[in-house]
Design an enzyme around this catalytic site. Structure first.
Site, mmCIF file in Angstrom:
data_model
loop_
_atom_site.group_PDB
_atom_site.id
_atom_site.type_symbol
_atom_site.label_atom_id
_atom_site.label_comp_id
_atom_site.label_asym_id
_atom_site.label_seq_id
_atom_site.Cartn_x
_atom_site.Cartn_y
_atom_site.Cartn_z
ATOM 1 N N GLU A 34 -3.922 -9.261 0.405
ATOM 2 C CA GLU A 34 -4.394 -9.042 1.626
ATOM 3 C C GLU A 34 -5.674 -9.267 1.644
ATOM 4 O O GLU A 34 -6.422 -8.303 0.887
ATOM 5 C CB GLU A 34 -4.048 -7.640 2.256
ATOM 6 C CG GLU A 34 -3.740 -7.610 3.619
ATOM 7 C CD GLU A 34 -3.060 -6.285 4.118
ATOM 8 O OE1 GLU A 34 -1.842 -6.023 3.670
ATOM 9 O OE2 GLU A 34 -3.641 -5.502 4.585
ATOM 10 N N GLU B 48 0.732 -1.287 0.229
ATOM 11 C CA GLU B 48 0.119 -0.055 0.054
ATOM 12 C C GLU B 48 0.811 1.160 -0.185
ATOM 13 O O GLU B 48 0.499 2.099 0.800
ATOM 14 C CB GLU B 48 -0.777 -0.076 1.069
ATOM 15 C CG GLU B 48 -1.942 -1.208 1.178
ATOM 16 C CD GLU B 48 -3.125 -1.082 2.053
ATOM 17 O OE1 GLU B 48 -3.104 -0.205 2.957
ATOM 18 O OE2 GLU B 48 -3.848 -2.105 1.994
HETATM 19 C C1 GAL Z 1 -4.153 -2.859 5.428
HETATM 20 C C2 GAL Z 1 -2.529 -2.703 5.723
HETATM 21 C C3 GAL Z 1 -2.130 -3.527 6.714
HETATM 22 C C4 GAL Z 1 -3.225 -3.524 8.057
HETATM 23 C C5 GAL Z 1 -4.503 -3.652 7.689
HETATM 24 C C6 GAL Z 1 -5.458 -3.709 8.477
HETATM 25 O O1 GAL Z 1 -4.520 -1.904 4.616
HETATM 26 O O2 GAL Z 1 -1.829 -3.010 4.662
HETATM 27 O O3 GAL Z 1 -0.854 -3.296 7.187
HETATM 28 O O4 GAL Z 1 -3.008 -2.122 8.493
HETATM 29 O O5 GAL Z 1 -4.684 -2.807 6.409
HETATM 30 O O6 GAL Z 1 -6.803 -4.136 8.044
#
Ligand code: GAL
Length: 834
Positions: free
Chosen positions: A501, A426
């Site tokens: 993710e 991100e």
């Molecule tokens: C994402 C980020 C992670 C964590 C996650 C929590 O956007 O890449 O590091 O913060 O959100 O939902």
């Protein structure tokens, strides 16, 4: 010198130690430590004559942050623990006279952060990024035959992380000695460019370094098979002839390459993690000067845009989780057994892949992945130049990104477990007009060190913010937004896609709030989150939305769930942090986020660890564990009912019952009376009886698969808490001062039924050659020190972590007691190392 970083693991994981290991020895023992700056001028801590006898004596790895104390006023985002600031480590040692003719190096696997190293008062090196491994050359200032003083200063800036980073020399440290002509640091690269069923071509590139006078050098390589513990089995399977004699000038490096044929190779895969070792022998003017072992695997990895990961010619869906590096109550300090336990728990759930978010892991993590059979996406950074926190990698990017990226790829490119390199998560430059150039530049650095693997990154704006940046890498990683998969695939059908993710569902083990709502913003109370697994922050969702995204779009390679285990810090939805607000491009979304954060900052939030884990911080499984297991191990007969069945205040009230199962149909019974039989449809991932009226007793699910009985689960109303029950995850331990037993205490009624809502205070004592190192219960809101011998159960469970003492074999007894309850004991056996 033998560079066998991955064979020198702590005992307790069955690793062998090489006969030449003396050339690369652990340098963890007998350090002196102080937090802050010693009195005197700047750098006083490095002075050889400084009297450090009053400093604390300790062994590495060490994380000063985890020692606490927790403070309510510290930010929850990084765990409410004091991990920042200056700290010094010193070690006094005698160097043998023979070191005069050797190269002597200090290898630090990780120091958090901004480490500077002095030997005998002379600055000899350092490295700022806390997740990189680095080498310092001690040769010039070493005093052979005399006493030497090594000093390391850490300067961990506050406001530099979005999670708990830890502080100090938190990974292993090694002393490496070599002849002047030796293999350079991370100087071997083994690849298998041609792999056929009956034969593999094994290419070995060796970078030689000559710190002495000009000499002629030669290398030869032999290949052996390794067993599961990393020991050679049998004779050499292939042997190269010596390379041509090549002159290496004084102070120069040269690259030599060799190619071998390996007959009937056994392929490495998660199911069968077969490994080999390439043993490279270096000689200069007829004398052997170095020997290096490089474990490797034979496997082919490809991504097809229409199918995903193709491993050894077969499609393998990625069933992955993201993992931060902390080990719960042990903090960031590396412990191999603690890591191995995490991986065992994840493997039982059906995990076959891990994304090391958002940084390179300890080398031992990759050795475990190779040995246990996990696929790894290794990630370099959470931020580039723009940064996400005031003092994070943004401060280092310009000077260090190339060094850090090369250090990562060179250290780890021989691991068969690694399938891709991620250049970032991100990254804020996604939205910058010139951002794609940075992405292309970083991907090129990676490719210049390793052309055998693809590059990737985790993007939070693939479709909405598409600007070309996303395709500077080979495989596009979606962070969330599974509904965008088809749009992207339609516009770029040739680009492989992965869910880098996913989900970010939040829950607290054993907490259930009513009424149950499918609205993901509901289910919050008392700084806990309901475990019906329907709650998620704005950008996230319940697991099922991601499952559907994958099932509807089979071209996606699979997913990495955020996260496998809970971690210290980032206690969303109780995280008073602005990072996620910063990431919004849409002004309305940003305004909404800022409003939420303003609300949150008005209350005193106790939370210090995450709610994202499928497994809690103590390593106890949350309900969600079984939802993933049902999907990832469909062949395992399994049924898991929720919630627990102890609701005296809900008699006569609607109390929904959900079932996670690998079966396809189930009948629910309350006290023997059927509440109906339900079938799972194509996109149903759980079975729900949403109108069950609570009566105490036994709730039972009988599950079928294809019409045949498959599995059952029963939850029963328990009586009053009456006793403690202890279980150790392992009772045969190694007396090496590192091995651990994780001892779980469950509060039960007098019949032995778990009492789900109990919070009795439990006191642990340890006798014999072991020590209690930490306790935990998985409660994200507890500010009780992790070193406390007393721990309240959280929803019926608590954990004690017991460590053996080095060189002291014998029986260790762990006792748990609690006022008004019958106590319990468990005996562990610590054995001398072979
Ligand atoms: C994402 C980020 C992670 C964590 C996650 C929590 O956007 O890449 O590091 O913060 O959100 O939902």
């Amino acid at each position: 010198m033998r560079l066998i970083p991955h064979l020198l693991l702590a005992a307790g994981v069955g690793m062998s130690v090489s006969a030449h290991a003396a050339d690369r020895v652990s340098f963890n023992a007998d350090w002196r430590f102080m937090k802050g700056e010693p009195a005197g001028a700047a750098g006083a801590g490095a002075a050889p004559g400084l009297d450090d006898k009053a400093w604390r004596k300790l062994d590495l790895p060490h994380d000063f942050g985890i020692e606490g104390p927790f403070k309510q006023e510290y930010e929850g985002e990084t765990g409410k623990l004091p991990w920042w600031g200056v700290a010094w480590y010193r070690k006094t040692f005698t160097a043998p006279a023979g070191d005069a003719v050797r190269q002597v190096y200090l290898d630090i696997d990780g120091a958090m952060s901004h480490a500077t190293v002095w030997l005998n008062g002379e600055q000899v090196g350092g490295w700022p990024y806390g997740y990189s491994s680095f080498r310092v050359d001690l040769s010039k200032h070493l005093k052979p035959g005399a006493e030497n003083v090594l000093a390391v200063r850490i300067d961990n800036p506050p406001d530099s992380s979005r999670w708990y980073p830890g502080g100090g020399i938190y990974r292993n440290v090694w002393l490496v000695k070599a002849a002047p002509l030796h293999v350079a640091h991370n100087g071997t690269f083994v690849t298998t460019p041609i792999v056929k069923a009956g034969e593999a071509t094994v290419d070995v590139q060796v970078t030689l370094e000559n710190s002495g006078g000009a000499t002629a050098a030669q290398v030869s390589t032999a290949i052996y098979a390794l067993d599961a513990a990393g020991r050679r089995t049998g004779p050499a399977l292939a042997q190269s002839s010596p390379s041509a004699l090549t002159k290496v000038g004084a102070g120069r490096q040269i690259l030599l390459a060799q190619s071998l044929q390996l007959a009937q190779p056994k392929f490495w895969s998660p199911a069968k993690p077969q490994r080999y070792v390439a043993v490279t022998t270096v000689s200069g003017e007829g004398k052997v000067t170095d020997e290096v072992e490089t474990p490797f695997g034979v496997r082919t990895v490809a991504f097809e845009a229409g199918r995903g990961l193709i491993l050894n010619g077969e499609h393998v869906p990625i069933q992955g989780v993201c993992m931060h590096h902390d080990l719960g109550a042990l903090g960031a300090a590396l412990n191999v057994r603690a890591l191995e336990r995490q991986l065992e728990i994840l493997r039982d759930m059906g995990v076959n892949a891990i994304r090391t978010t958002h940084n390179p892991p300890a080398p031992e993590m990759l050795e475990l992945a190779d040995r246990m059979g996990f696929l790894i996406v290794e990630e370099a950074f959470d931020a580039w130049r723009l940064g996400k926190k005031k003092n994070d990698y943004g401060r280092l990017y310009d000077e260090w990104h190339e060094k850090d990226l090369r250090a990562m790829v060179k250290r780890d490119r021989n691991h068969p477990s690694i399938i891709m390199w991620s250049i970032g998560n991100e990254i804020r430059e996604q939205g910058e007009p010139e951002g794609w150039k940075m992405a292309a530049h970083l991907a090129d650095i990676v490719r210049s060190e390793d052309r055998t693997r693809l590059t990737t990154a985790g993007f939070n704006h693939v479709v909405s913010g598409y600007n070309g940046f996303q395709t500077a890498v080979d495989v596009v990683g979606f962070n969330y937004k599974p509904w965008e998969y088809p749009t992207f695939h339609k516009s770029a059908p040739h680009i492989p896609v992965i869910g880098s993710e996913t989900a970010s569902t939040v829950s607290s083990r054993g907490e259930y709030f009513f009424p149950v709502s499918d609205d993901k913003s509901k289910g919050l109370a008392n700084f806990q989150v309901s475990s019906y697994d329907l709650s998620a922050p704005r950008w996230a969702s319940a697991p099922e939305l991601e499952f559907k995204g994958l099932d509807d779009n089979p071209f996606v390679a699979g997913e990495f769930v955020w996260t496998g285990f809970d971690y210290l810090g980032e206690p969303t939805p109780y995280n008073a942090d602005s990072t996620n607000a910063l990431n919004f491009t849409d002004p309305a979304a940003r305004a909404r986020a800022e409003k939420e954060l303003a609300e949150l900052s008005k209350v005193k939030v106790p939370s210090r660890s995450s709610y994202f884990g499928i497994v809690d911080l103590a390593g106890f499984k949350k309900d969600r564990y079984y939802l993933y297991q049902a999907r990832w191990r469909p062949e395992l007969p399994m049924a898991h009912l929720l919630p627990h069945w102890n609701w005296p205040e809900r008699v006569g009230q609607v109390t929904p019952v959900h079932l996670y199962t690998s079966g396809d149909e189930a009948e629910l019974f309350l006290n023997g009376k059927s509440l109906g039989r339900k079938q799972r449809g194509a996109r149903d991932y759980r079975l729900r009886w949403d109108d069950v009226v609570y009566q105490p007793g036994a709730l039972k699910a009988v599950v079928y698969k294809q019409g045949k009985p498959w599995a059952e689960d029963t939850v029963q109303t328990a009586g009053k808490a009456a006793r403690l029950a202890l279980t150790a995850d392992r009772s045969a331990l190694q007396a090496d001062g590192k091995d651990l037993s994780f001892v779980t205490v469950a509060i039960t009624d007098k019949e032995g039924r778990p009492v789900p809502r109990s919070s009795n205070a439990v006191r642990f004592t340890v006798s014999g050659p072991g020590e209690l190192v930490a306790t935990d219960n998985g409660d994200a809101t507890s500010l009780v020190s992790f070193q406390s011998p007393e721990r309240a159960a959280f929803n019926g469970l608590a954990l004690a972590i017991v460590r053996t003492r080095a060189g002291q074999a014998g029986a260790i007894t762990v006792t748990a007691s609690s006022d008004g309850l019958a106590g319990a004991k468990v005996t562990l056996n610590s054995k001398a190392q072979p």
